[in-house]
Design a protein around this motif. Structure first.
Motif, PDB file in Angstrom:
ATOM      1  N   THR A  57       4.517  -4.309  -9.443  1.00  0.00           N
ATOM      2  CA  THR A  57       3.331  -3.885 -10.175  1.00  0.00           C
ATOM      3  C   THR A  57       2.527  -2.986  -9.244  1.00  0.00           C
ATOM      4  O   THR A  57       2.863  -2.847  -8.064  1.00  0.00           O
ATOM      5  CB  THR A  57       2.473  -5.095 -10.600  1.00  0.00           C
ATOM      6  N   GLU A  58       1.481  -2.404  -9.738  1.00  0.00           N
ATOM      7  CA  GLU A  58       0.619  -1.559  -8.908  1.00  0.00           C
ATOM      8  C   GLU A  58       0.029  -2.413  -7.787  1.00  0.00           C
ATOM      9  O   GLU A  58      -0.800  -3.278  -8.030  1.00  0.00           O
ATOM     10  CB  GLU A  58      -0.498  -0.946  -9.760  1.00  0.00           C
ATOM     11  N   GLU A  72       1.239 -13.724 -10.103  1.00  0.00           N
ATOM     12  CA  GLU A  72       0.878 -12.319  -9.924  1.00  0.00           C
ATOM     13  C   GLU A  72       0.413 -12.216  -8.484  1.00  0.00           C
ATOM     14  O   GLU A  72      -0.469 -12.957  -8.050  1.00  0.00           O
ATOM     15  CB  GLU A  72      -0.226 -11.902 -10.895  1.00  0.00           C
ATOM     16  N   GLU A  73       1.010 -11.283  -7.744  1.00  0.00           N
ATOM     17  CA  GLU A  73       0.807 -11.219  -6.305  1.00  0.00           C
ATOM     18  C   GLU A  73       0.362  -9.827  -5.862  1.00  0.00           C
ATOM     19  O   GLU A  73       0.712  -8.832  -6.500  1.00  0.00           O
ATOM     20  CB  GLU A  73       2.119 -11.570  -5.589  1.00  0.00           C
ATOM     21  N   SER A  74      -0.375  -9.805  -4.768  1.00  0.00           N
ATOM     22  CA  SER A  74      -0.751  -8.551  -4.114  1.00  0.00           C
ATOM     23  C   SER A  74      -0.029  -8.480  -2.782  1.00  0.00           C
ATOM     24  O   SER A  74      -0.052  -9.447  -2.008  1.00  0.00           O
ATOM     25  CB  SER A  74      -2.257  -8.499  -3.847  1.00  0.00           C
TER      26      SER A  74
END
Length: 154
Positions: A57-58, A72-74
């Motif tokens: 993802t972005e 959902e990870e950064s």
């Protein structure tokens, strides 16, 4: 229901209340391992049996585990071929409050020493249960890294 976690930084890898650390030496090069970790995110299910799907993802990734857990990870650090670190921002798993996973890759002979750290905080029951997963998590890590090594060799 999704739970938003506390946005911790890199120092959390060393300061988290619960840390599980695993190592395994494999024959693949650090460059090949880093590519599989950081650049071939959709390929994770082919070598990490707990992962049902993964997509970039972005600025991060979205990961679904077998059994229905979602993350959902950064990505915090993607420094080839040495370190790949990401933070869980959102999950449907109850209990965690902060979560970072770090993969460190070091040359070892002609291969790589892979070191993975799970750094977490959460409710008291979550911390208790997470520490009790050490044997199963260690087996999953060893199995995944071994499968990755076989995949990279083939």
């Amino acid at each position: 229901m999704a739970h938003r976690l506390r946005p911790v930084g890199l120092d959390f890898v060393d300061t988290a209340p619960v840390r599980l650390v695993f190592e395994r030496q494999i024959s693949a090069t650090p460059d090949a391992v880093f590519h599989a970790l950081a650049e071939d995110v959709p390929g994770w299910p082919r070598w990490f049996s707990a992962v049902a799907s993964a997509r970039p993802t972005e600025g991060g990734r979205e990961v679904r585990l077998r059994g229905g857990t979602r993350f959902e990870e950064s990505v915090l650090v993607a420094k080839a071929p040495e370190v790949y670190t990401y933070r869980v921002d959102l999950t449907n798993l109850p209990g965690p409050r902060a979560w970072v996973e770090e993969w460190r890759l070091s040359p070892a002979g002609t291969g790589t020493l892979v070191r993975m750290t799970f750094a977490v905080d959460g409710t008291a029951p979550f911390r208790f249960l997470f520490t009790r997963t050490r044997p199963a998590t260690g087996r999953a890590f060893r199995g995944a890294v071994t499968a990755l090594d076989r995949r990279l060799a083939g």
